[in-house]
Motif scaffolding. Structure first.
Motif, short mmCIF file in Angstrom:
data_model
loop_
_atom_site.label_atom_id
_atom_site.label_comp_id
_atom_site.label_asym_id
_atom_site.label_seq_id
_atom_site.Cartn_x
_atom_site.Cartn_y
_atom_site.Cartn_z
N ASN A 91 0.82 -1.20 0.00
CA ASN A 91 0.00 0.00 0.00
C ASN A 91 0.86 1.26 0.00
O ASN A 91 0.64 2.19 0.77
CB ASN A 91 -0.93 0.01 1.21
N ILE A 92 1.87 1.28 -0.84
CA ILE A 92 2.80 2.40 -0.91
C ILE A 92 2.21 3.46 -1.83
O ILE A 92 1.65 3.17 -2.89
CB ILE A 92 4.17 1.94 -1.42
N THR A 93 2.34 4.70 -1.41
CA THR A 93 1.82 5.81 -2.21
C THR A 93 2.59 5.95 -3.52
O THR A 93 2.01 6.00 -4.61
CB THR A 93 1.88 7.11 -1.41
N SER A 94 3.92 6.01 -3.41
CA SER A 94 4.77 6.10 -4.60
C SER A 94 5.12 4.69 -5.04
O SER A 94 6.18 4.15 -4.70
CB SER A 94 6.03 6.92 -4.30
N LYS A 95 4.22 4.09 -5.81
CA LYS A 95 4.39 2.68 -6.14
C LYS A 95 5.62 2.44 -7.01
O LYS A 95 6.29 1.42 -6.90
CB LYS A 95 3.13 2.18 -6.85
N ARG A 96 5.86 3.38 -7.92
CA ARG A 96 6.98 3.18 -8.84
C ARG A 96 8.31 3.06 -8.10
O ARG A 96 9.16 2.27 -8.49
CB ARG A 96 7.02 4.35 -9.82
N ASN A 97 8.51 3.80 -7.04
CA ASN A 97 9.77 3.78 -6.29
C ASN A 97 9.72 2.85 -5.09
O ASN A 97 10.57 2.92 -4.22
CB ASN A 97 10.11 5.19 -5.81
N GLY A 98 8.74 2.00 -5.01
CA GLY A 98 8.59 1.15 -3.84
C GLY A 98 9.02 -0.28 -4.02
O GLY A 98 9.18 -1.00 -3.03
N VAL A 99 9.21 -0.76 -5.24
CA VAL A 99 9.57 -2.15 -5.48
C VAL A 99 10.69 -2.22 -6.52
O VAL A 99 10.92 -1.28 -7.29
CB VAL A 99 8.36 -2.99 -5.97
#
Length: 629
Positions: free
Chosen positions: A491-499
């Motif tokens: 449930n990360i807001t900045s999905k692109r920089n989260g994985v």
């Protein structure tokens, strides 16, 4: 009348003496087992006339021509000198123990290496959370004083117990003893509270560490970012060292970091990894480190390796300690520690990193050929790691042992020796000064760690090459993130920089083996010596034996002649009895009538004592002379 009958004519007496000498010489030649030469000239003449060494016969054949004799003598000994000069070069090369490098390509099922992945997120562990919050508060004020930067701090629960308040006051006291300071290029000064703005090019930032004798070490940086991180890390290590039980920092969160793990298209489980904590890189997980059941790769390619989907968001992180986002990965051999500073590299968020490997094995010759070690047992440094010997293991163990010896405590980044404790300025107030001074000596190799720690004779390395691509792609990111949110509570807001995604695999089936073999063996040495001997003299091994025989004969003749001279010097006075003046005069008158009186005396000494019969001529001669007078 009887005296005259006993007299012998002079010619007959000389013939008899000569016959006796010839008969004695024949008996000596017939009974001798070893033939010795009568002089050095005879020895060398026989050698030069009969040897198979080329050019030696010229020394005898041209003896009537002195110019030719001199020319061949110079040429002969010059050739000998050049040949033995070449021999010296060959011996020097042999005793330098050169090696040949052998390169082999092998194809076989490959053992998959160990892979260590770290979060790059130093965690706020519950055991030290309050002290870290206090350190952040002090750092906030420091940055505000130095750079007028108001660092935002997350909201914390500042309610503390009395013991925690005492700990905070102690931390504040020690931080005030080692504050950040603005430093002039040449002089270190404290920044006054009302200091005017200065040119940043004229100032550095740093901190001072002093010992009990007020000897100080100035640690300064041209980059303010580096200075703040180093100063913060110094106090952070002291906080970690105050935790009595290291297990209190063991807070693994595997499921929130590793979203997916597959090897050879099979899912990984908890039995395939081990966990450890790194002070700067956070939680680290090592895959395939179990020596009892290691992974093997039967085929090369991305589908036959390790594939990981990792979370790269920094949750509850320490921003002053970690300034990068992503993960750090390192490939190493089993039963070897992961030194993330040396061989690791970072994985970028939102990127699929594909790492292809190529295995390379190195086998060195030990003993006289190199100073490598088989297992480190002959290295004068204790191995503090619970792993096999490597050069980096030895170097770090050497530094830690010197740290304990010089500073009285151990550095927190390295294993703890027996009967030692980690450095903490609540117990070891001057350990920072001692550490930075020792680190400077270590880098200059004053401690001798780089000299003591030798390379292992057998080692395995992995040559890595990486490729990058965007992951997930723009057209697939929606359903990928949806599946992650459903399965992994992503449930990360900045999905692109989260994985991020990591693929590690063998590039090809072949692996390279670098081996060493002796380049100059005994057989090679003998062959080269024979080539040089044949080049300069055109002879063989038997010619060498002839030369050895010449040397032995020379020594034997020298010994025999010396022994005869010494024996004659010892026994000659004893063979002639002392005579009075009267007897001596009579003996001198009689001497011309005797048969070689000097030869008679030497033969008496060497062979046998004189008998009464041999002395009979003396009596009649003296009687005859008296009657004549």
């Amino acid at each position: 009348g009887s005296v005259k009958a006993g007299k012998m004519p002079e010619g007959e007496k000389m013939r008899q003496c000569k016959q006796e000498e010839e008969q004695q010489q024949k008996e000596e030649e017939r009974e001798g087992l070893i033939e010795f030469y009568s002089s050095y000239q005879e020895l060398f003449q026989f050698f030069c006339s009969n040897t198979t060494i080329h050019g030696a016969i010229r020394l005898v054949c041209s003896k009537k021509n002195k110019m030719k004799t001199a020319f061949w003598s110079v040429l002969f000994f010059l050739t000998f000198g050049l040949m033995y000069w070449q021999f010296g070069i060959l011996y020097r090369e042999y005793f330098s123990y050169p090696v040949n490098l052998n390169l082999n390509l092998n194809s076989d099922r490959l053992t998959f290496p160990a892979v260590t992945l770290c979060t790059l997120n130093p965690y706020r562990y519950s055991a030290i959370r309050k002290q870290l919050d206090k350190l952040d508060e002090i750092t906030h004020q420091t940055l505000l004083d130095l750079y007028d930067y108001n660092m935002s701090l997350p909201q914390r629960d500042w309610s503390t117990s009395s013991s925690q308040r005492r700990s905070s006051r102690s931390l504040l006291h020690h931080i005030q003893r080692h504050p950040l300071r603005r430093q002039k290029r040449d002089n270190l000064v404290n920044l006054p509270e009302n200091s005017p703005s200065v040119d940043k090019n004229d100032w550095k930032i740093g901190f001072v560490l002093c010992n009990e004798n007020n000897d100080c070490f100035h640690q300064a940086y041209s980059s303010g970012v580096d200075a703040v991180r180093e100063w913060y890390s110094f106090h952070y290590i002291n906080i970690l060292a105050q935790v009595p039980d290291a297990k209190a920092l063991d807070e693994s969160d595997f499921e929130n970091f590793i979203y997916a793990c597959r090897f050879n298209e099979a899912t990984c489980d908890k039995a395939n990894y081990t966990h450890f904590h790194h002070p700067l890189y956070g939680n680290c997980y090592t895959f395939n480190d179990n020596s009892s059941s290691v992974w093997t790769s039967s085929m090369p390619g991305i589908n036959n390796g390790l594939s990981l989907v990792v979370r790269t968001e920094q949750n509850d992180f320490i921003p002053l300690l970690s300034t990068v986002t992503g993960a750090r990965v390192m490939v190493h051999d089993q039963n070897e520690p992961a030194f993330m500073d040396d061989g690791g590299f970072n994985v970028r968020p939102g990127i699929e990193t594909s790492i292809s490997m190529r295995k390379e094995m190195t086998e060195r010759l030990g003993g006289s050929y190199s100073d490598c070690t088989e297992d480190g047992s002959d290295v004068p440094v204790q191995n503090l790691y619970s792993s096999r010997y490597t050069e980096q293991v030895c170097i770090r163990s050497c530094f830690q042992l010197n740290m304990v010896e010089r500073c009285g405590c151990a550095y927190y980044f390295y294993p703890l020796p027996s009967r030692a404790e980690y450095c903490d300025y609540t117990k070891h107030k001057a350990w920072g000064y001692c550490y930075y001074k020792l680190l400077a000596e270590f880098k200059a190799d004053v401690l001798g760690c780089f000299h003591k720690c030798r390379k292992p004779c057998k080692m395995t390395e992995y040559q890595l090459s990486a490729g990058y691509s965007r992951w997930p792609s723009a057209v697939s990111e929606d359903w990928v993130f949806y599946m992650l949110s459903q399965q992994n509570k992503y449930n990360i807001t900045s999905k692109r920089n989260g994985v991020a995604k990591v693929n590690i695999f063998f590039k090809e089936w072949n692996y390279k083996t670098n081996g060493e073999s002796p380049a100059f063996t005994v057989v090679t040495l003998l062959s080269q010596l024979g080539n040089q001997w044949s080049l300069w003299f055109g002879s063989s091994v038997l010619s060498v034996m002839e030369l050895a025989e010449l040397v032995l004969d020379f020594i034997a003749i020298t010994f025999i002649l010396g022994f005869r001279w010494f024996r004659s010097r010892q026994k000659l006075p004893a063979a002639v009895p002392p005579l009075n003046s009267q007897d001596n005069a009579a003996f001198q008158d009689e001497a011309p009538a005797l048969c070689a009186p000097h030869r008679f005396t030497v033969e008496a000494v060497v062979t046998m004592l004189p008998s009464y019969n041999s002395l009979e001529p003396r009596g009649p001669s003296r009687d005859g002379e008296e009657g004549h007078e």
